[in-house]
Scaffold this motif. Structure first.
Motif, short mmCIF file in Angstrom:
data_model
loop_
_atom_site.label_atom_id
_atom_site.label_comp_id
_atom_site.label_asym_id
_atom_site.label_seq_id
_atom_site.Cartn_x
_atom_site.Cartn_y
_atom_site.Cartn_z
N LEU A 85 0.93 -1.09 -0.05
CA LEU A 85 0.17 -0.01 0.04
C LEU A 85 0.85 1.19 0.12
O LEU A 85 1.82 1.40 0.86
N ASN A 86 0.59 2.11 -0.86
CA ASN A 86 1.10 3.46 -0.98
C ASN A 86 0.07 4.31 -1.50
O ASN A 86 0.22 4.43 -3.00
N ASN A 103 4.65 3.71 2.87
CA ASN A 103 4.78 4.92 2.79
C ASN A 103 3.28 5.33 3.14
O ASN A 103 3.01 5.51 4.56
N TRP A 104 2.19 5.38 2.23
CA TRP A 104 0.74 5.68 2.79
C TRP A 104 -0.33 4.66 2.63
O TRP A 104 -0.29 3.99 1.56
N ALA A 105 -1.19 4.59 3.84
CA ALA A 105 -2.32 4.04 3.72
C ALA A 105 -3.29 4.97 4.14
O ALA A 105 -3.67 4.81 5.35
N ILE A 106 -3.57 5.94 3.40
CA ILE A 106 -4.59 6.87 3.95
C ILE A 106 -5.96 6.67 3.39
O ILE A 106 -6.15 5.87 2.37
N ASP A 131 8.97 4.96 7.06
CA ASP A 131 8.13 6.21 7.07
C ASP A 131 6.64 5.94 6.58
O ASP A 131 6.08 6.89 5.99
N ALA A 132 6.07 5.08 7.10
CA ALA A 132 4.70 4.50 6.86
C ALA A 132 3.60 5.67 7.76
O ALA A 132 4.16 6.15 8.87
N CYS A 133 2.55 5.76 7.10
CA CYS A 133 1.46 6.39 8.07
C CYS A 133 0.28 5.79 7.59
O CYS A 133 0.01 5.49 6.17
#
Length: 177
Positions: free
Chosen positions: A12-13, A46-49, A67-69
């Motif tokens: 996931l990014n 990185n991103w799982a927004i 650097d995940a969020c």
């Protein structure tokens, strides 16, 4: 399903996507695990927004890059004026959906709901993470993780420390076990 792999890794990014498409994908991920015995690992690179957070919560395991969020999942609609918040009816349904997805794999549903609802106050009380509806419920010893009016978006360290992520990828490869 036919080849029956040992597991599936979903990288996931993403800044998110359409809610109903994410629900269909999320349901398929959970079905792979529960019906076909193929566990799914969400690797947050990185991103799982927003919808990405829903996908991550639908996996048995979550692994975070340094650097995940993950979070910021309040639904919005694109209008001619720009992005507008979805009505409470949609938010209410999505809060419950996130809570159910988190609880299904033994994650804290209050954290998941706070990713959708900026009015939920997320706190640590006696080593438990709780969501409060009003500031009058706060105790002097509570540690506020996310105040009223702010959506929860967690960093890699927070994902691990709050038991949302099962593992974190080491920052330095030489730190790996």
């Amino acid at each position: 399903k036919d080849t029956k792999p040992a597991l599936v890794i979903l990288e996931l990014n993403t800044p998110g996507g359409e809610v109903f498409a994410a629900q269909r994908i999320s349901n398929a991920l959970r079905t792979l695990d529960t019906k076909y015995g193929i566990p799914v690992i969400a690797y947050i690179n990185n991103w799982a927004i927003s919808a990405g957070a829903m996908l991550a919560y639908s996996c048995r395991y979550i692994v975070a890059a340094p650097d995940a969020c993950m979070g910021a999942a309040t639904p919005v609609f694109q209008t001619e004026k720009g992005m507008e918040a979805a009505p409470e009816k949609v938010n209410s349904a999505l809060r419950a959906d996130f809570a159910n997805r988190a609880a299904f794999f033994d994650r804290n549903p209050d954290i998941a709901q706070a990713m959708v609802d900026p009015d939920l106050i997320l706190i640590r009380r006696n080593d438990k993470i709780l969501g409060l509806s009003t500031e009058s419920e706060l105790l002097p010893t509570d540690v506020i993780i996310s105040p009223k009016g702010k959506l929860v978006t967690l960093t890699a360290d927070q994902l691990r420390n709050l038991s949302v992520a099962d593992w974190m990828i080491p920052k330095n490869v030489s730190e790996a076990p």
